[in-house]
Design an enzyme around this catalytic site. Sequence first.
Site, mmCIF file in Angstrom:
data_model
loop_
_atom_site.group_PDB
_atom_site.id
_atom_site.type_symbol
_atom_site.label_atom_id
_atom_site.label_comp_id
_atom_site.label_asym_id
_atom_site.label_seq_id
_atom_site.Cartn_x
_atom_site.Cartn_y
_atom_site.Cartn_z
ATOM 1 N N VAL A 153 -18.837 15.761 -10.417
ATOM 2 C CA VAL A 153 -19.748 14.617 -10.364
ATOM 3 C C VAL A 153 -20.850 14.830 -9.329
ATOM 4 O O VAL A 153 -21.223 13.923 -8.605
ATOM 5 C CB VAL A 153 -18.982 13.308 -10.058
ATOM 6 C CG1 VAL A 153 -18.114 12.913 -11.238
ATOM 7 C CG2 VAL A 153 -18.125 13.473 -8.804
ATOM 8 N N CYS B 129 -23.268 30.000 -5.086
ATOM 9 C CA CYS B 129 -23.856 30.513 -6.327
ATOM 10 C C CYS B 129 -23.176 31.795 -6.763
ATOM 11 O O CYS B 129 -22.670 31.921 -7.865
ATOM 12 C CB CYS B 129 -25.344 30.754 -6.124
ATOM 13 S SG CYS B 129 -26.087 31.860 -7.319
ATOM 14 N N GLY C 252 -23.266 32.941 -0.863
ATOM 15 C CA GLY C 252 -22.987 31.516 -0.954
ATOM 16 C C GLY C 252 -22.179 31.120 -2.182
ATOM 17 O O GLY C 252 -21.530 31.944 -2.826
ATOM 18 N N ALA D 200 -24.332 20.170 -15.774
ATOM 19 C CA ALA D 200 -24.185 21.580 -16.140
ATOM 20 C C ALA D 200 -22.813 22.129 -15.759
ATOM 21 O O ALA D 200 -22.166 22.809 -16.566
ATOM 22 C CB ALA D 200 -25.286 22.403 -15.480
ATOM 23 N N ASP E 206 -29.852 23.230 -1.416
ATOM 24 C CA ASP E 206 -29.031 22.061 -1.742
ATOM 25 C C ASP E 206 -28.905 21.056 -0.601
ATOM 26 O O ASP E 206 -28.560 19.903 -0.829
ATOM 27 C CB ASP E 206 -27.615 22.502 -2.150
ATOM 28 C CG ASP E 206 -27.588 23.143 -3.526
ATOM 29 O OD1 ASP E 206 -28.671 23.275 -4.135
ATOM 30 O OD2 ASP E 206 -26.484 23.501 -3.983
ATOM 31 N N HIS F 90 -41.288 39.993 -33.761
ATOM 32 C CA HIS F 90 -40.442 39.659 -34.907
ATOM 33 C C HIS F 90 -39.487 40.799 -35.146
ATOM 34 O O HIS F 90 -39.901 41.953 -35.108
ATOM 35 C CB HIS F 90 -41.310 39.428 -36.140
ATOM 36 C CG HIS F 90 -40.502 39.173 -37.374
ATOM 37 N ND1 HIS F 90 -39.915 37.938 -37.605
ATOM 38 C CD2 HIS F 90 -40.170 39.976 -38.408
ATOM 39 C CE1 HIS F 90 -39.255 38.012 -38.755
ATOM 40 N NE2 HIS F 90 -39.387 39.226 -39.255
#
Lengths: 282, 461
Positions: free
Chosen positions: B266, B43, B41, B180, B307, B440
Amino acid sequence: MNALPRIFASPLARRLAAEKGLDLASLAGSGPHGRIVKADVESAKAKPVPSAPISGQAEAIPNTTLRKTIAKRLTESKQTIPHFYLSVDLDIDQLLDLREKLNQRAEGFKLSVNDFVIKASAKALRQIPAANASWTEDATLRYADVDIAVAVAAPGGLVTPIIRKADTKTVAQISAEMKALAEKARAGKLMPEDYQGGGFTISNLGMYGIKSFSAIINPPQACILAVGAGEKRPVVKGDQLGIATLCTVTLSVDHRAVDGVVGAEFLAAFKKLIEDPLGLLL
Amino acid sequence: MSDTSFDLIVIGAGPGGYVAAIRAAQLGMKACVVEKAHLGGICLNWGCIPTKALLRSAEVFRLMQHADSFGLASPNPAFDLAKVVARSRAVAAQLQAGVKHLLKKNKVTVVEGHGKLAGKGKVAVDNGPTLTAPHIIIATGARARVIPGLEPDGDLVWTYKEAMTPKGFPKSLIVVGSGAIGIEFASFYQALGCQVTVIEMMDRVLPVEDEEISALARKAFEQQDMKILTSASVKGLKKDKDQVTVSVEAGGKTSEIVAQRVLVAVGVSPNIENLGLEESGVKLEKGRINTDAMMRTNVPGIYAIGDVTAPPWLAHKASHEGVICVEAIKGLNPHALHPRSIPGCTYAHPQVASVGLTEKMAREAGHEVKVGRFPAMGNGKAIALGETEGLVKTIFDAKSGELLGAHMIGPEVTEMIQGYCIARTLETTEAELMQTVFPHPTVSEMMHEAVLDAWGRAIHF
């Protein structure tokens, strides 16, 4: 010791359930593998919590910290301490006479029957120290001092201020001290040192006309004495029917720390002191 | 086609559709996907993945420009646009082949062509067979939204597709929309030396993000010489040879901006056309397909994911919905997707990532909140990386300790946000996050400190 199955619940669900006072074990989990999640606690909250229906309208009185403490301690006591109960009738005619005489000549004090009961309990515990005890997993503790806690109804709930070393105090001293503690308790001004500790508790509902009752042990102590009302009852003296003022007391005992015979010995000593009350003045 | 009868047909092989088909195959269903363009698709072919390839080139270029600060030399850094674009296309092609392989491995039948509902349990494929299955998932996705006056022409006025495969590198670019997609392209072009102007209707960039993060992002972009106009709307557009003049109204004043190209970003429009939805009686709302939490439409046997349904328009949301949909069909009783647990990422420089409620939303929802913040400036690894621009912000419910939201800007935050997503899914409170040992030195220590800070316990700031 911990035979309960582990409850799978998210940390958030655990905290929310604790806040709402919900028992996680009563919830069904809808998360992966039946894990209890936030949504389960929230939907449980929407349902009425009590299992029995509440009829009519109910006023919700929020639980104070004191109320919660009482609830927690007494539930724990009744669920975990193997209680047994011993009852005995006391003939208190002589005690009432003595009290009357003392109060007539008294200045600045007025002795109550309960003051004598405290003193008699303390002296009896000194005679039968095995009853002045607490059970722990490793050892039974026997107290060196005789500290008597006395149940007092305060506005927020029951409190138990303590007469320390009561066996060494006179009835008049006990009376004065008790009066001060009861006032502090009713005013909600007891300090921790006023109520923390104690080896034995007395709960007296005689002034409310209760004939006899069984009290719940005040942990970690092993004994609590429930005192009923003094009332005239028919009694058999010799082979004659007579009238005497009797008072029934019931001792609740933690069988783990104190056996039946010790409890009976304590009550016998106590009865003797009450029925022959001049000894209490020594 | 020897066999046209399936347990499940998925129309659309994007990140929603192909994942749904594979999950169905795992559960023993005979599954089929119908795809008219590319497996994977938008993406994989024209969205998430190829833009990350472009942005990687931009990042390396930016590092080359700053080589001196690392004690390295990279005289006159330059780029070859055709090679940058070619690399991006190669990445997309590699992944497309990967999806093809995965579908084959899972014995999912792939049918090429436009699929359309054709009566109960039937899907007609253009110039192909009619397929049948008791369950049909619509996963047709969305396309760039077109607004009147800003219709893309493939030359001067772009959508993401042209922006991803530019024929030449524009000296200047106007990006309409600062979500985004808009911001990622703005970041890419600005990094390679284009003068970018962003026009946003709302009062801030990345308007779905926490306000504080939006403000930091804007500051960072402006320091890169990006121009940003907010509370601004495009009033007109005039095309000349190789340049466009856009009139912009902002604060009651109209001004004109000239640039070589305009990118319109948009939002998206769901692909609901020519699918036989109306004939099948599938209910639409605001131009998208209405579903319940298990992705069922109002018509039994027809489902919709991704979507083409409600926002957010994110690949990982579509994939999850595909799995939920199939598991519900199989009676596995899956948990509904929690809309507030879907993370959002923007791969600009600096990166932005978030999950859950913004501080404002949390307060408006009536939460008593505890907010923790930790800046990248206080993080050893970030200083070593030379990436000290950034902030991690956590929002907790003060009473329950629930992590309501987490918002991050700075180095690698798009890789780190999943930590907070796991925390939300497991319903951890601040206590477990505080107990967690963060390695760390890592940038992720900022996440720990931002939790500690919400309770006034940050160590390094």
